[in-house]
Design a protein around this motif. Sequence first.
Motif, PDB file in Angstrom:
ATOM      1  N   MET A  36       2.078  17.736  -1.066  1.00 34.59           N
ATOM      2  CA  MET A  36       1.151  18.650  -0.394  1.00 34.59           C
ATOM      3  C   MET A  36      -0.293  18.442  -0.844  1.00 34.59           C
ATOM      4  SD  MET A  36       3.597  22.037  -0.451  1.00 34.59           S
ATOM      5  CE  MET A  36       2.286  23.171  -0.118  1.00 34.59           C
ATOM      6  N   VAL A  37      -0.513  18.032  -2.102  1.00 33.78           N
ATOM      7  CA  VAL A  37      -1.888  17.912  -2.586  1.00 33.78           C
ATOM      8  C   VAL A  37      -2.485  16.530  -2.382  1.00 33.78           C
ATOM      9  CG1 VAL A  37      -1.602  19.757  -4.288  1.00 33.78           C
ATOM     10  CG2 VAL A  37      -1.265  17.391  -4.984  1.00 33.78           C
ATOM     11  N   THR A  38      -1.672  15.523  -2.093  1.00 29.16           N
ATOM     12  CA  THR A  38      -2.232  14.200  -1.809  1.00 29.16           C
ATOM     13  C   THR A  38      -2.544  14.100  -0.320  1.00 29.16           C
ATOM     14  OG1 THR A  38      -0.019  13.262  -1.556  1.00 29.16           O
ATOM     15  CG2 THR A  38      -1.056  13.033  -3.712  1.00 29.16           C
ATOM     16  N   LYS A  39      -3.510  13.258  -0.005  1.00 30.30           N
ATOM     17  CA  LYS A  39      -3.932  13.121   1.383  1.00 30.30           C
ATOM     18  C   LYS A  39      -3.076  12.127   2.151  1.00 30.30           C
ATOM     19  CE  LYS A  39      -8.597  14.461   0.270  1.00 30.30           C
ATOM     20  NZ  LYS A  39      -9.237  14.119  -0.972  1.00 30.30           N
ATOM     21  N   TYR A  40      -2.199  11.435   1.468  1.00 33.28           N
ATOM     22  CA  TYR A  40      -1.285  10.493   2.100  1.00 33.28           C
ATOM     23  C   TYR A  40       0.140  11.012   1.962  1.00 33.28           C
ATOM     24  CZ  TYR A  40      -1.213   9.152  -2.822  1.00 33.28           C
ATOM     25  OH  TYR A  40      -1.145   9.177  -4.192  1.00 33.28           O
ATOM     26  N   LYS A  41       1.028  10.474   2.740  1.00 26.61           N
ATOM     27  CA  LYS A  41       2.447  10.854   2.686  1.00 26.61           C
ATOM     28  C   LYS A  41       3.158   9.880   1.748  1.00 26.61           C
ATOM     29  CE  LYS A  41       1.967  14.199   5.512  1.00 26.61           C
ATOM     30  NZ  LYS A  41       1.741  15.473   4.882  1.00 26.61           N
ATOM     31  N   ASN A  42       3.475  10.352   0.553  1.00 33.40           N
ATOM     32  CA  ASN A  42       4.033   9.492  -0.500  1.00 33.40           C
ATOM     33  C   ASN A  42       5.201   8.645  -0.017  1.00 33.40           C
ATOM     34  OD1 ASN A  42       2.367  10.399  -2.769  1.00 33.40           O
ATOM     35  ND2 ASN A  42       3.427  12.338  -2.499  1.00 33.40           N
ATOM     36  N   TRP A  43       6.216   9.281   0.504  1.00 30.19           N
ATOM     37  CA  TRP A  43       7.461   8.573   0.809  1.00 30.19           C
ATOM     38  C   TRP A  43       7.315   7.665   2.020  1.00 30.19           C
ATOM     39  CZ3 TRP A  43       9.783   8.492  -3.471  1.00 30.19           C
ATOM     40  CH2 TRP A  43       9.674   9.571  -4.337  1.00 30.19           C
ATOM     41  N   GLU A  44       6.466   8.037   2.975  1.00 30.52           N
ATOM     42  CA  GLU A  44       6.202   7.138   4.113  1.00 30.52           C
ATOM     43  C   GLU A  44       5.482   5.878   3.632  1.00 30.52           C
ATOM     44  OE1 GLU A  44       4.164   9.084   7.327  1.00 30.52           O
ATOM     45  OE2 GLU A  44       5.601  10.748   7.347  1.00 30.52           O
ATOM     46  N   GLU A  45       4.506   6.052   2.747  1.00 31.32           N
ATOM     47  CA  GLU A  45       3.763   4.911   2.216  1.00 31.32           C
ATOM     48  C   GLU A  45       4.657   4.013   1.361  1.00 31.32           C
ATOM     49  OE1 GLU A  45       0.627   3.812   2.820  1.00 31.32           O
ATOM     50  OE2 GLU A  45       0.514   5.364   4.339  1.00 31.32           O
ATOM     51  N   ILE A  46       5.524   4.611   0.566  1.00 34.24           N
ATOM     52  CA  ILE A  46       6.447   3.824  -0.259  1.00 34.24           C
ATOM     53  C   ILE A  46       7.388   3.039   0.636  1.00 34.24           C
ATOM     54  CG2 ILE A  46       8.385   3.995  -1.879  1.00 34.24           C
ATOM     55  CD1 ILE A  46       6.810   6.356  -3.177  1.00 34.24           C
ATOM     56  N   LYS A  47       7.868   3.672   1.707  1.00 36.07           N
ATOM     57  CA  LYS A  47       8.761   2.989   2.648  1.00 36.07           C
ATOM     58  C   LYS A  47       8.068   1.783   3.277  1.00 36.07           C
ATOM     59  CE  LYS A  47      11.654   3.802   6.674  1.00 36.07           C
ATOM     60  NZ  LYS A  47      12.080   4.746   7.693  1.00 36.07           N
ATOM     61  N   LYS A  48       6.754   1.887   3.487  1.00 40.82           N
ATOM     62  CA  LYS A  48       5.985   0.783   4.063  1.00 40.82           C
ATOM     63  C   LYS A  48       5.676  -0.302   3.037  1.00 40.82           C
ATOM     64  CE  LYS A  48       2.898   3.646   6.219  1.00 40.82           C
ATOM     65  NZ  LYS A  48       1.600   3.915   6.860  1.00 40.82           N
ATOM     66  N   GLY A  49       6.008  -0.060   1.776  1.00 43.87           N
ATOM     67  CA  GLY A  49       5.763  -1.058   0.741  1.00 43.87           C
ATOM     68  C   GLY A  49       4.452  -0.888  -0.004  1.00 43.87           C
ATOM     69  N   ASN A  50       3.841   0.287   0.053  1.00 53.17           N
ATOM     70  CA  ASN A  50       2.584   0.539  -0.629  1.00 53.17           C
ATOM     71  C   ASN A  50       2.844   0.677  -2.135  1.00 53.17           C
ATOM     72  OD1 ASN A  50       0.241   1.753  -1.744  1.00 53.17           O
ATOM     73  ND2 ASN A  50      -0.326   2.572   0.258  1.00 53.17           N
ATOM     74  N   VAL A  51       2.523  -0.378  -2.866  1.00 55.25           N
ATOM     75  CA  VAL A  51       2.800  -0.410  -4.304  1.00 55.25           C
ATOM     76  C   VAL A  51       1.931   0.591  -5.064  1.00 55.25           C
ATOM     77  CG1 VAL A  51       2.784  -1.878  -6.369  1.00 55.25           C
ATOM     78  CG2 VAL A  51       3.582  -2.802  -4.188  1.00 55.25           C
ATOM     79  N   ALA A  52       0.700   0.791  -4.641  1.00 54.51           N
ATOM     80  CA  ALA A  52      -0.184   1.741  -5.319  1.00 54.51           C
ATOM     81  C   ALA A  52       0.389   3.155  -5.249  1.00 54.51           C
ATOM     82  CB  ALA A  52      -1.580   1.696  -4.706  1.00 54.51           C
ATOM     83  N   VAL A  53       0.896   3.541  -4.089  1.00 55.43           N
ATOM     84  CA  VAL A  53       1.508   4.864  -3.950  1.00 55.43           C
ATOM     85  C   VAL A  53       2.777   4.944  -4.797  1.00 55.43           C
ATOM     86  CG1 VAL A  53       2.624   6.476  -2.350  1.00 55.43           C
ATOM     87  CG2 VAL A  53       0.508   5.344  -1.690  1.00 55.43           C
TER      88      VAL A  53
END
Length: 139
Positions: A36-53
């Motif tokens: 809720m406090v981050t501006k990105y969707k953690n699990w969606e970004e991780i699913k896309k392969g976003n290593v930083a997230v």
Amino acid sequence: MVNVGTTFWQHPLIETAGYFSVVVLCLIVSMVLFEMVTKYKNWEEIKKGNVAVALATGGKILGVCNIFRYSIERHNTFFEMIGWGLYGFILLIIAYFLYEFLIPHFNVDQEIAADNRSVGLISFTISLGLSFVIGASII
């Protein structure tokens, strides 16, 4: 084997299962709050392969679990353990906002969402490092 004077709830296997269950539930709640406090969707970004997230989220998970480790170690009741663990989690949230606020050169959330792994690694390190400080201060 359980001693005659030991109740069911005081058996180490039952206590461990109880602590595990409560901490997993608290971890799920904390991950929802971080989402809720981050501006990105953690699990969606991780699913896309976003290593930083993944790094930033992994640091938060390790940080929360570490705080609860200290809380379990130092308190005798579930309510004390949960209370101190949640207090530590709130301090981690405050640290997240301070990190975002104190970096004036760029937006931390935007950099992590853009897969800036350096920012993700620093976020990981801050979450984990501060969890040791928070955990050590739990009395």
